[in-house]
Design a protein around this motif. Sequence first.
Motif, PDB file in Angstrom:
ATOM      1  N   ASP A 212       0.818  -1.208   0.000  1.00 43.65           N
ATOM      2  CA  ASP A 212       0.000   0.000   0.000  1.00 43.65           C
ATOM      3  C   ASP A 212       0.856   1.264   0.000  1.00 43.65           C
ATOM      4  OD1 ASP A 212      -2.477  -1.406   0.102  1.00 43.65           O
ATOM      5  OD2 ASP A 212      -2.182  -1.738   2.254  1.00 43.65           O
ATOM      6  N   VAL A 213       0.191   2.400  -0.205  1.00 37.63           N
ATOM      7  CA  VAL A 213       0.866   3.703  -0.200  1.00 37.63           C
ATOM      8  C   VAL A 213       0.238   4.556   0.889  1.00 37.63           C
ATOM      9  CG1 VAL A 213       1.363   5.799  -1.508  1.00 37.63           C
ATOM     10  CG2 VAL A 213       1.416   3.575  -2.653  1.00 37.63           C
ATOM     11  N   LEU A 214       1.072   5.133   1.726  1.00 37.02           N
ATOM     12  CA  LEU A 214       0.624   5.979   2.828  1.00 37.02           C
ATOM     13  C   LEU A 214       0.397   7.405   2.328  1.00 37.02           C
ATOM     14  CD1 LEU A 214       0.120   6.377   5.891  1.00 37.02           C
ATOM     15  CD2 LEU A 214       2.598   6.699   6.153  1.00 37.02           C
ATOM     16  N   THR A 215      -0.826   7.913   2.530  1.00 37.11           N
ATOM     17  CA  THR A 215      -1.157   9.290   2.179  1.00 37.11           C
ATOM     18  C   THR A 215      -1.912   9.921   3.341  1.00 37.11           C
ATOM     19  OG1 THR A 215      -3.274   8.685   1.163  1.00 37.11           O
ATOM     20  CG2 THR A 215      -1.333   8.707  -0.275  1.00 37.11           C
ATOM     21  N   SER A 216      -2.164  11.218   3.237  1.00 31.94           N
ATOM     22  CA  SER A 216      -2.908  11.897   4.294  1.00 31.94           C
ATOM     23  C   SER A 216      -3.578  13.147   3.747  1.00 31.94           C
ATOM     24  CB  SER A 216      -1.978  12.286   5.444  1.00 31.94           C
ATOM     25  OG  SER A 216      -2.660  13.123   6.370  1.00 31.94           O
ATOM     26  N   PRO A 217      -4.835  13.392   4.127  1.00 30.09           N
ATOM     27  CA  PRO A 217      -5.482  14.651   3.735  1.00 30.09           C
ATOM     28  C   PRO A 217      -4.822  15.872   4.374  1.00 30.09           C
ATOM     29  CG  PRO A 217      -6.860  13.419   5.275  1.00 30.09           C
ATOM     30  CD  PRO A 217      -5.752  12.506   4.872  1.00 30.09           C
ATOM     31  N   LEU A 218      -4.055  15.657   5.439  1.00 30.48           N
ATOM     32  CA  LEU A 218      -3.321  16.766   6.054  1.00 30.48           C
ATOM     33  C   LEU A 218      -2.150  17.222   5.201  1.00 30.48           C
ATOM     34  CD1 LEU A 218      -3.002  15.514   9.755  1.00 30.48           C
ATOM     35  CD2 LEU A 218      -4.495  17.347   8.939  1.00 30.48           C
ATOM     36  N   LEU A 219      -1.670  16.324   4.339  1.00 33.94           N
ATOM     37  CA  LEU A 219      -0.424  16.550   3.606  1.00 33.94           C
ATOM     38  C   LEU A 219      -0.693  16.396   2.114  1.00 33.94           C
ATOM     39  CD1 LEU A 219       1.720  14.168   5.850  1.00 33.94           C
ATOM     40  CD2 LEU A 219       1.310  16.618   6.231  1.00 33.94           C
ATOM     41  N   PRO A 220      -1.185  17.423   1.445  1.00 35.02           N
ATOM     42  CA  PRO A 220      -1.532  17.328   0.022  1.00 35.02           C
ATOM     43  C   PRO A 220      -0.339  16.886  -0.827  1.00 35.02           C
ATOM     44  CG  PRO A 220      -2.339  19.374   0.967  1.00 35.02           C
ATOM     45  CD  PRO A 220      -1.443  18.768   1.989  1.00 35.02           C
TER      46      PRO A 220
END
Length: 231
Positions: A212-220
């Motif tokens: 998987d790939v780690l993303t975050s709505p905090l970090l566009p």
Amino acid sequence: MQGDRGINGWSTPMSLWLGGRLCSAGYYLTRYNRSTIRPRRSMNQSTTTERVRWTTSDLELLPESSNRYEIIDGELFVTRAPHWKHQKASGKVYRALDAWSESSHLGEAVQTPGVIFSDADNVIPDVVWISNERLATGLDEAGHLAIAPELVVEVLSPGIQNERRDREAKLKLYAERGVQEYWILDWQLHQVEVYRRQQALLKLVHTLFANDVLTSPLLPGFQCPVDCLFL
């Protein structure tokens, strides 16, 4: 105060071993290899036992060592120097967040900062990310964070006490103090648990695995393959 050398390398001022218990300046260790130390309980005249809550000022009485001392809701947690792979995972997630911060100019990532929410809540997360706006007013005179960063990352250490600290005590603390997102990295299972704020609670929204790939709505625009954190 100069301390003497106790069992298992603890250097403790005015220590005395009595029946397998280390008595020192009003504190004791029920089992010296446990990750939780509690202040001595006092008995009042009605023989009612009351727990003494630890505070930030109490940490000055503890011996200097490589251990990490944290207070959560008045309870002291002691963590020894972590496993090599724990520190590698911590370093890699920090570098990923730091690289994104350098390119976006939206905030800063820091490893093992002191975060002092109150006299009874004093923790040292593995990694935090905080926006420039919050950082501008978030440091105390000693340079410690006094407010919640938007993102906190903890790398899980083996053991029931460590899991309870990160998955229960810290999860509750970070939710109460306003953390928006909380990542728990498990270097043994090569997975990441992602908790996000929902109705004043931090809820588990994803469990990410190596592919998987780690993303975050905090970090566009932030993207980090999970397997890269554990190489």
